[in-house]
Design a protein around this motif. Structure first.
Motif, PDB file in Angstrom:
ATOM      1  N   SER A   1     -15.950   0.285  -9.681  1.00 19.44           N
ATOM      2  CA  SER A   1     -15.389  -0.645  -8.712  1.00 19.44           C
ATOM      3  C   SER A   1     -16.303  -0.823  -7.499  1.00 19.44           C
ATOM      4  O   SER A   1     -16.591  -1.950  -7.084  1.00 19.44           O
ATOM      5  CB  SER A   1     -14.002  -0.170  -8.270  1.00 19.44           C
ATOM      6  OG  SER A   1     -13.467  -1.039  -7.304  1.00 19.44           O
TER       7      SER A   1
ATOM      8  N   TYR B   1     -13.986   5.011 -12.729  1.00 25.52           N
ATOM      9  CA  TYR B   1     -13.499   3.710 -12.273  1.00 25.52           C
ATOM     10  C   TYR B   1     -13.884   3.468 -10.812  1.00 25.52           C
ATOM     11  O   TYR B   1     -14.269   2.363 -10.447  1.00 25.52           O
ATOM     12  CB  TYR B   1     -11.985   3.544 -12.453  1.00 25.52           C
ATOM     13  CG  TYR B   1     -11.555   2.208 -11.922  1.00 25.52           C
ATOM     14  CD1 TYR B   1     -11.882   1.040 -12.616  1.00 25.52           C
ATOM     15  CD2 TYR B   1     -10.912   2.086 -10.700  1.00 25.52           C
ATOM     16  CE1 TYR B   1     -11.564  -0.214 -12.103  1.00 25.52           C
ATOM     17  CE2 TYR B   1     -10.582   0.838 -10.187  1.00 25.52           C
ATOM     18  CZ  TYR B   1     -10.913  -0.304 -10.887  1.00 25.52           C
ATOM     19  OH  TYR B   1     -10.600  -1.532 -10.378  1.00 25.52           O
TER      20      TYR B   1
ATOM     21  N   SER C   1      -6.228  -2.828  -8.379  1.00 24.91           N
ATOM     22  CA  SER C   1      -6.350  -2.066  -9.620  1.00 24.91           C
ATOM     23  C   SER C   1      -5.006  -1.505 -10.048  1.00 24.91           C
ATOM     24  O   SER C   1      -4.255  -0.985  -9.219  1.00 24.91           O
ATOM     25  CB  SER C   1      -7.329  -0.913  -9.425  1.00 24.91           C
ATOM     26  OG  SER C   1      -8.557  -1.389  -8.922  1.00 24.91           O
TER      27      SER C   1
ATOM     28  N   VAL D   1      -7.216  -5.053 -13.741  1.00 25.96           N
ATOM     29  CA  VAL D   1      -7.705  -5.372 -12.409  1.00 25.96           C
ATOM     30  C   VAL D   1      -7.445  -6.844 -12.124  1.00 25.96           C
ATOM     31  O   VAL D   1      -7.835  -7.713 -12.911  1.00 25.96           O
ATOM     32  CB  VAL D   1      -9.217  -5.084 -12.289  1.00 25.96           C
ATOM     33  CG1 VAL D   1      -9.709  -5.344 -10.882  1.00 25.96           C
ATOM     34  CG2 VAL D   1      -9.535  -3.660 -12.735  1.00 25.96           C
TER      35      VAL D   1
ATOM     36  N   VAL E   1      -9.626  -7.208  -4.763  1.00 20.84           N
ATOM     37  CA  VAL E   1      -9.499  -6.506  -6.038  1.00 20.84           C
ATOM     38  C   VAL E   1      -8.288  -5.590  -5.946  1.00 20.84           C
ATOM     39  O   VAL E   1      -8.173  -4.808  -4.997  1.00 20.84           O
ATOM     40  CB  VAL E   1     -10.773  -5.667  -6.335  1.00 20.84           C
ATOM     41  CG1 VAL E   1     -10.575  -4.792  -7.553  1.00 20.84           C
ATOM     42  CG2 VAL E   1     -11.984  -6.577  -6.502  1.00 20.84           C
TER      43      VAL E   1
END
Length: 129
Positions: free
Chosen positions: A103, A99, A118, A50, A116
């Motif tokens: 997140s 995830y 990923s 990330v 962010v």
């Protein structure tokens, strides 16, 4: 690996090999030993890299961000880097759903996080372990 096996591989007898290893430990060249854990065996088979950008630049806010992400169980590595992004995290979770929950409920809620991105791991080709 045992001292006897190491000595054999480097062409020494065990006593001088052990002395050299001890000297490397004392000098800090060998910083420690670790167990290599299989994340899948712990139910965390999905690895996500990330990239995180933060909107704050003062030292106290950055240290707070670092302490917060380092305390998250899913985060197994945190690297502050030069340039953009500000941080790379290695996150270990069970699957894509886990995830997504991580997140949305933990990562993006940290004060100062502005972006962010990923990257789900397809395959680990080389690992330090």
């Amino acid at each position: 690996m045992s001292n006897v096996e190491l000595a054999s591989r480097v062409g020494l007898t065990p006593p001088p090999c052990l002395r050299r290893v001890k000297r490397l430990e004392e000098r800090g060249v060998i910083a420690g030993y670790r167990a290599v854990i299989d994340p899948a065996a712990l139910g965390r088979g999905m690895q996500v890299i990330v990239s995180v950008e933060v909107a704050v630049t003062d030292v106290d806010s950055l240290r707070q961000f670092e302490a917060t992400v380092a305390a998250l169980d899913e985060v197994v590595e945190v690297r502050r880097v030069f340039g953009v992004p500000d941080y790379f995290l290695r996150v270990s979770v069970a699957d894509a759903d886990a995830y997504a929950v991580f997140s949305m409920t933990k990562l993006v809620t940290i004060p100062g996080v502005s972006r962010v991105i990923s990257h789900l791991t397809m395959e680990v080709v080389k690992s330090e372990g």
